[in-house]
Design a protein around this motif. Sequence first.
Motif, PDB file in Angstrom:
ATOM      1  N   LEU A   1      26.235   0.587  23.051  1.00 37.65           N
ATOM      2  CA  LEU A   1      26.661  -0.263  24.177  1.00 37.65           C
ATOM      3  C   LEU A   1      25.871   0.058  25.438  1.00 37.65           C
ATOM      4  CD1 LEU A   1      28.722  -2.332  25.317  1.00 37.65           C
ATOM      5  CD2 LEU A   1      30.190  -0.390  25.883  1.00 37.65           C
ATOM      6  N   VAL A   2      25.769   1.338  25.771  1.00 40.21           N
ATOM      7  CA  VAL A   2      25.056   1.734  26.989  1.00 40.21           C
ATOM      8  C   VAL A   2      23.552   1.616  26.809  1.00 40.21           C
ATOM      9  CG1 VAL A   2      24.618   3.619  28.600  1.00 40.21           C
ATOM     10  CG2 VAL A   2      26.919   3.247  27.726  1.00 40.21           C
ATOM     11  N   ALA A   3      23.037   2.049  25.657  1.00 43.05           N
ATOM     12  CA  ALA A   3      21.592   2.004  25.411  1.00 43.05           C
ATOM     13  C   ALA A   3      21.063   0.574  25.491  1.00 43.05           C
ATOM     14  CB  ALA A   3      21.271   2.611  24.048  1.00 43.05           C
ATOM     15  N   SER A   4      21.881  -0.405  25.085  1.00 42.61           N
ATOM     16  CA  SER A   4      21.449  -1.805  25.110  1.00 42.61           C
ATOM     17  C   SER A   4      21.202  -2.304  26.526  1.00 42.61           C
ATOM     18  CB  SER A   4      22.490  -2.696  24.417  1.00 42.61           C
ATOM     19  OG  SER A   4      23.716  -2.681  25.132  1.00 42.61           O
ATOM     20  N   MET A   5      21.784  -1.608  27.530  1.00 43.28           N
ATOM     21  CA  MET A   5      21.579  -2.021  28.926  1.00 43.28           C
ATOM     22  C   MET A   5      20.120  -1.855  29.353  1.00 43.28           C
ATOM     23  SD  MET A   5      24.947  -0.570  30.903  1.00 43.28           S
ATOM     24  CE  MET A   5      26.585  -1.122  30.437  1.00 43.28           C
ATOM     25  N   ALA A   6      19.375  -1.015  28.623  1.00 48.10           N
ATOM     26  CA  ALA A   6      17.961  -0.808  28.953  1.00 48.10           C
ATOM     27  C   ALA A   6      17.157  -2.089  28.781  1.00 48.10           C
ATOM     28  CB  ALA A   6      17.379   0.295  28.075  1.00 48.10           C
ATOM     29  N   PHE A   7      17.693  -3.049  28.008  1.00 46.01           N
ATOM     30  CA  PHE A   7      16.968  -4.287  27.736  1.00 46.01           C
ATOM     31  C   PHE A   7      17.368  -5.410  28.691  1.00 46.01           C
ATOM     32  CE2 PHE A   7      17.264  -1.909  23.747  1.00 46.01           C
ATOM     33  CZ  PHE A   7      15.920  -1.801  23.424  1.00 46.01           C
ATOM     34  N   PHE A   8      18.310  -5.133  29.607  1.00 42.93           N
ATOM     35  CA  PHE A   8      18.724  -6.153  30.561  1.00 42.93           C
ATOM     36  C   PHE A   8      17.650  -6.337  31.622  1.00 42.93           C
ATOM     37  CE2 PHE A   8      22.806  -5.486  28.655  1.00 42.93           C
ATOM     38  CZ  PHE A   8      23.509  -6.654  28.879  1.00 42.93           C
ATOM     39  N   GLN A   9      17.533  -7.565  32.114  1.00 42.96           N
ATOM     40  CA  GLN A   9      16.596  -7.861  33.199  1.00 42.96           C
ATOM     41  C   GLN A   9      17.198  -7.369  34.506  1.00 42.96           C
ATOM     42  OE1 GLN A   9      13.785  -8.260  35.154  1.00 42.96           O
ATOM     43  NE2 GLN A   9      13.238  -9.618  33.463  1.00 42.96           N
ATOM     44  N   THR A  10      16.463  -6.516  35.223  1.00 38.56           N
ATOM     45  CA  THR A  10      16.996  -5.945  36.458  1.00 38.56           C
ATOM     46  C   THR A  10      16.116  -6.241  37.676  1.00 38.56           C
ATOM     47  OG1 THR A  10      15.858  -3.850  35.984  1.00 38.56           O
ATOM     48  CG2 THR A  10      18.137  -4.053  35.237  1.00 38.56           C
ATOM     49  N   THR A  11      15.237  -7.235  37.585  1.00 38.82           N
ATOM     50  CA  THR A  11      14.388  -7.599  38.717  1.00 38.82           C
ATOM     51  C   THR A  11      15.229  -8.326  39.758  1.00 38.82           C
ATOM     52  OG1 THR A  11      12.485  -7.814  37.276  1.00 38.82           O
ATOM     53  CG2 THR A  11      12.329  -8.839  39.436  1.00 38.82           C
ATOM     54  N   GLU A  12      15.115  -7.897  41.003  1.00 35.98           N
ATOM     55  CA  GLU A  12      15.911  -8.496  42.062  1.00 35.98           C
ATOM     56  C   GLU A  12      15.039  -9.178  43.103  1.00 35.98           C
ATOM     57  OE1 GLU A  12      19.559  -6.882  43.640  1.00 35.98           O
ATOM     58  OE2 GLU A  12      19.041  -4.989  42.698  1.00 35.98           O
ATOM     59  N   SER A  13      15.651 -10.122  43.839  1.00 32.97           N
ATOM     60  CA  SER A  13      14.986 -10.743  44.970  1.00 32.97           C
ATOM     61  C   SER A  13      15.294  -9.913  46.215  1.00 32.97           C
ATOM     62  CB  SER A  13      15.498 -12.182  45.138  1.00 32.97           C
ATOM     63  OG  SER A  13      16.910 -12.181  45.294  1.00 32.97           O
ATOM     64  N   GLU A  14      14.959 -10.456  47.372  1.00 31.65           N
ATOM     65  CA  GLU A  14      15.226  -9.752  48.618  1.00 31.65           C
ATOM     66  C   GLU A  14      16.736  -9.658  48.858  1.00 31.65           C
ATOM     67  OE1 GLU A  14      12.985  -8.335  50.844  1.00 31.65           O
ATOM     68  OE2 GLU A  14      11.670  -8.612  49.105  1.00 31.65           O
TER      69      GLU A  14
ATOM     70  N   ILE B   1      32.668 -12.738  47.954  1.00 35.11           N
ATOM     71  CA  ILE B   1      33.455 -12.632  46.722  1.00 35.11           C
ATOM     72  C   ILE B   1      32.622 -11.956  45.632  1.00 35.11           C
ATOM     73  CG2 ILE B   1      34.532 -13.944  44.838  1.00 35.11           C
ATOM     74  CD1 ILE B   1      36.221 -13.864  47.348  1.00 35.11           C
ATOM     75  N   LEU B   2      31.331 -12.343  45.541  1.00 31.53           N
ATOM     76  CA  LEU B   2      30.428 -11.733  44.564  1.00 31.53           C
ATOM     77  C   LEU B   2      30.288 -10.235  44.822  1.00 31.53           C
ATOM     78  CD1 LEU B   2      28.277 -11.827  42.299  1.00 31.53           C
ATOM     79  CD2 LEU B   2      26.593 -12.405  44.069  1.00 31.53           C
TER      80      LEU B   2
ATOM     81  N   ILE C   1      21.957  -5.108  37.387  1.00 31.43           N
ATOM     82  CA  ILE C   1      22.107  -6.187  36.410  1.00 31.43           C
ATOM     83  C   ILE C   1      22.702  -7.425  37.077  1.00 31.43           C
ATOM     84  CG2 ILE C   1      23.328  -6.908  34.318  1.00 31.43           C
ATOM     85  CD1 ILE C   1      23.115  -3.999  33.349  1.00 31.43           C
ATOM     86  N   ILE C   2      23.716  -7.207  37.922  1.00 30.40           N
ATOM     87  CA  ILE C   2      24.359  -8.328  38.609  1.00 30.40           C
ATOM     88  C   ILE C   2      23.402  -8.966  39.622  1.00 30.40           C
ATOM     89  CG2 ILE C   2      26.263  -8.980  40.156  1.00 30.40           C
ATOM     90  CD1 ILE C   2      27.903  -6.724  38.860  1.00 30.40           C
ATOM     91  N   GLY C   3      22.501  -8.144  40.193  1.00 29.22           N
ATOM     92  CA  GLY C   3      21.510  -8.654  41.134  1.00 29.22           C
ATOM     93  C   GLY C   3      21.836  -8.409  42.593  1.00 29.22           C
ATOM     94  N   VAL C   4      22.699  -7.422  42.871  1.00 33.39           N
ATOM     95  CA  VAL C   4      23.087  -7.171  44.266  1.00 33.39           C
ATOM     96  C   VAL C   4      22.760  -5.737  44.708  1.00 33.39           C
ATOM     97  CG1 VAL C   4      24.931  -8.898  44.190  1.00 33.39           C
ATOM     98  CG2 VAL C   4      25.457  -6.514  43.611  1.00 33.39           C
ATOM     99  N   TYR C   5      22.008  -4.990  43.903  1.00 33.63           N
ATOM    100  CA  TYR C   5      21.737  -3.579  44.223  1.00 33.63           C
ATOM    101  C   TYR C   5      21.030  -3.444  45.573  1.00 33.63           C
ATOM    102  CZ  TYR C   5      19.928   1.194  43.827  1.00 33.63           C
ATOM    103  OH  TYR C   5      19.623   2.514  44.064  1.00 33.63           O
ATOM    104  N   THR C   6      19.961  -4.209  45.784  1.00 36.75           N
ATOM    105  CA  THR C   6      19.215  -4.088  47.045  1.00 36.75           C
ATOM    106  C   THR C   6      20.059  -4.555  48.229  1.00 36.75           C
ATOM    107  OG1 THR C   6      18.196  -6.256  46.644  1.00 36.75           O
ATOM    108  CG2 THR C   6      16.941  -4.318  45.987  1.00 36.75           C
TER     109      THR C   6
END
Length: 271
Positions: free
Chosen positions: A124-137, A148-149, A174-179
């Motif tokens: 379950l956790v190892a599969s997260m390595a294949f998720f797209q994690t590219t973010e915008s500004e 809300i997001l 993964i969600i796209g809000v890290y930055t």
Amino acid sequence: MWEWRNIYRGMLMGASDVVPGVSGGTIAVVLGIYDRLIDAINGFFSKEWRTHLKFLLPLGIGVVIAIGLMANLIEWLFEHYPGPTQFFFLGLIIGVLPYLTHKADVKHNFKAKHFLLLLIGAVLVASMAFFQTTESEPMQNLSFAGYILLFFSGWIASSAMILPGISGSFILLIIGVYTTVTSGISDFRIDIIAVVGAGIVCGIVVMSKIVKFFLENYTSGTFAVIIGLVIGSVFVIFPGVPEMGVMMLVSIIAFLGGLLAAWLLGRVEYK
């Protein structure tokens, strides 16, 4: 008695939560306070809340200090020395496995079904390595939907933070809000900090109740899943084999440093 020693423990947990791929829950296991952390969060809403506050408040202070002061340092290390930094945390994560297997008494308590749960947790956790994690500004002009997001992102990420092996920061990626979240902390955006903070608190409270239930009623099965989650996180954070030369040497030293840090922390905390 106030447990002010928890400030440094909280700082270690907070610093790790900034790193995508590393869980504050894993550090809590390294420090030997994971069970107490779960009990304290649940006990805070009981008649003995003052006792648990003396454990949680210093821990929370340490987490806030680390996130506020070390977020920029961690970002700088990942920007300039990503490989060695990841290898250090890799050593730290692997270093916790002997303690986990000892605490779960794998040799005597684990049956086939427990090893299956361990495998499921790892995959379950190892599969997260294949998720797209590219973010915008980072998001600037936030709408109601944006807040809300951020709230539910904090909720989901904190639910992950309390589980060893699952990184809350990686969930935000993964969600796209890290930055958006990290820049909000760096720029001291009160609105972002408040909304994400509220989501984090709600997530921690709910998930701690779930974890406590399973630890009390399905102890071996819960430890099997936790060990699997930690093993799976190794695949998420592994940066690949470094190039031969100075970088490989530095990465090896950093990895051994992580193993040594886990061993020293365990030796100090479990005495």
